[in-house]
Design a protein around this motif. Structure first.
Motif, short mmCIF file in Angstrom:
data_model
loop_
_atom_site.label_atom_id
_atom_site.label_comp_id
_atom_site.label_asym_id
_atom_site.label_seq_id
_atom_site.Cartn_x
_atom_site.Cartn_y
_atom_site.Cartn_z
N GLU A 218 1.12 -1.02 0.19
CA GLU A 218 0.00 0.09 0.04
C GLU A 218 0.50 0.97 -0.14
O GLU A 218 1.42 1.93 1.22
N THR A 220 -0.02 4.75 -1.22
CA THR A 220 -0.79 5.50 -0.64
C THR A 220 -2.11 5.22 0.17
O THR A 220 -2.37 3.91 -0.32
N THR A 223 -3.20 4.03 -3.90
CA THR A 223 -2.25 3.45 -4.73
C THR A 223 -1.85 2.80 -3.97
O THR A 223 -1.04 2.24 -2.87
N ARG A 224 -2.10 0.90 -4.62
CA ARG A 224 -1.19 -0.28 -4.06
C ARG A 224 -0.89 -0.84 -5.60
O ARG A 224 -1.08 -0.87 -6.81
N ALA A 272 -0.33 -2.55 -10.39
CA ALA A 272 -0.35 -1.32 -9.76
C ALA A 272 -2.18 -1.32 -9.94
O ALA A 272 -3.15 -1.17 -11.04
N HIS A 274 -5.14 2.13 -8.69
CA HIS A 274 -5.09 4.13 -8.39
C HIS A 274 -6.45 4.67 -8.09
O HIS A 274 -6.91 4.19 -9.13
N LYS A 275 -6.27 4.63 -7.30
CA LYS A 275 -8.25 5.63 -7.38
C LYS A 275 -8.16 7.04 -7.12
O LYS A 275 -6.76 7.88 -7.00
N GLU A 281 -11.70 4.51 -11.34
CA GLU A 281 -10.39 4.20 -10.29
C GLU A 281 -9.50 3.15 -11.71
O GLU A 281 -10.49 2.20 -13.00
#
Length: 427
Positions: A218, A220, A223-224, A272, A274-275, A281
């Protein structure tokens, strides 16, 4: 839900598994869930939205509720239409019907938390499969009339949340592989007349073990990143090589036990997610499959007068291949999420001279869409559709080891449709 019900669902999923036509490049089956179809499997090792993360990245189980069940089904319809362009095999009927056909690929997964940081689970799937079937008198009948590969994979797994940022996962894989390979023999003209037609059939199977590991990070709150690896698996297929035709003495003399060694490739995935705001997303995926583990397949006799002799060689000379995928999901409302995806999937086949009639593979581009419906607080239904564009595929295959097979020369008009549904339940 009672534990016996879960066991029943998983047992039914395993019993339903059948050979699947190759939908990814080579004879790999990406459809280890149906929830990823709509995104073209972008973000597969990082999304962890249901228990099927056990296959793509077991570390993702730490993101799931305490107990989760996920079952799915993908219906795959490849098309391989051959056009003859100068084949030299001695068969009068140079054409063939479509060598592809519909097949179903089921999957089943269950995961549960032992405590807040440790999850365990098990998955059932079919990671490799192939089915091509031609008319018995088509131009390439001496190369193949049928090639059927089945795999059954059971994947117990464990995941550990190291801290709020990092999770690790690992699993073992018991895998069964079954192969049926049929080809016509003795059909190139001799003295102006074709030899009587016989058919050689290899039926063989193997059980073997492999392993897989994964990391989920994770970066952030939005973002993972996921990284996973599945090992290659060495199969020693053992079975029978049977010959059937107009001559009983010839059939008996040429039939025997047989074996073949195949090392199914390893796979590494970097993903990856990312929101982007409250609704969008974005997903991405890069993966490599180590197809160079299969350079050739020797079919060796293990009984009879020719014990130890090589009956046939399938020269594949595969190369490692890469896959790139991008996807997006849009939260339309509380109940519906819309999904989209595109991917480019490289073929392990190097050129027309090394393309097999049993696997007329080529690079492919995925165009995918679908949606996810939240049927209730604890249940999700995913629906997906994908169309795989495959450019015209040339073949010019002559087996130097066996001149009687002749030359297959022509072009395939190919494509693939995939339809899928996945139901996931937390309890």
């Amino acid at each position: 839900m009672r534990r016996s019900t879960i066991s029943g669902v998983l047992a039914a999923a395993l019993a339903a598994m059948a050979s699947g036509p190759a939908s990814a490049a080579g004879f790999q089956l990406l459809e280890q869930n149906a929830s990823g179809i709509a995104n073209a499997y972008a973000g597969s090792a990082a999304i962890a939205e249901n228990a099927s993360t056990i296959f793509f990245n077991p570390a993702g189980m730490t993101r799931l509720p305490a107990r989760t069940l996920s079952v799915g089904l993908a219906a795959v319809r490849p098309s391989f239409r051959f056009s003859n362009e100068g084949s030299q095999t001695g068969v009068l009927n140079a054409g063939t019907s479509d060598a592809g056909g519909w097949a179903a690929i089921p999957n089943g997964y269950v995961s549960w938390a032992l405590d807040k940081d440790v999850h365990v689970g098990v998955g059932l799937g079919a990671p490799f499969g192939l089915m091509t079937e031609y008319d018995d008198d088509w131009a390439g009948a001496a190369h193949s009339t049928k090639f059927d590969i089945k795999t059954y994979n059971i994947n117990p797994s464990i995941a550990w949340r190291v801290n709020d940022k990092l999770s690790l996962g690992a699993g073992v894989n018991w895998q069964r592989m079954e192969v049926e390979y049929v080809r016509r023999t003795g059909i190139v003209p001799v003295g102006g007349f074709p030899l009587p037609a016989s058919f050689a059939t290899l039926d063989a199977a193997s059980d073997a073990w492999g392993w897989n590991v994964g990391v989920l990070l994770e970066l952030t709150s939005a973002t993972r990143v996921g990284l996973s690896y599945r090992s290659s698996i060495d199969h020693e297929l053992k079975g029978d090589l049977k010959v059937k035709g107009p001559s009983p003495l010839f059939n008996a003399a040429r039939s025997s036990n047989a074996k073949a060694d195949v090392e199914l490739p390893d796979t590494v995935i970097l993903s990856a997610v990312h929101k982007l705001g409250s609704r969008w997303e974005l997903l991405g995926d890069i993966s490599r499959t180590g197809w160079s583990s299969i350079k050739k397949v020797d079919i060796v006799r293990t009984s009879g007068l020719d014990n130890g002799a090589v009956a046939q060689v399938l020269t594949t000379d595969f190369q490692d291949s890469w896959r790139y995928a991008l996807g997006a999901s849009y939260q339309y409302n509380d109940a519906w999420k819309l999904k989209f995806g595109i991917a480019y999937d490289e073929s392990p086949v190097k050129d027309a001279r090394r393309r097999l009639t049993s696997l007329p593979d080529n690079d492919r581009t995925w165009f995918s869409f679908g949606g996810q419906w939240r049927a209730g607080k604890d249940s999700l239904l995913d629906l997906g559709v994908a169309y795989l564009y495959i450019p015209d595929t040339s073949i010019e295959n002559r087996d130097a080891r066996d001149p009687l097979k002749g030359l297959v020369k022509g072009e395939y008009d190919s494509s693939v449709w995939i339809l899928g549904a996945q139901y996931s339940l937390s309890f």
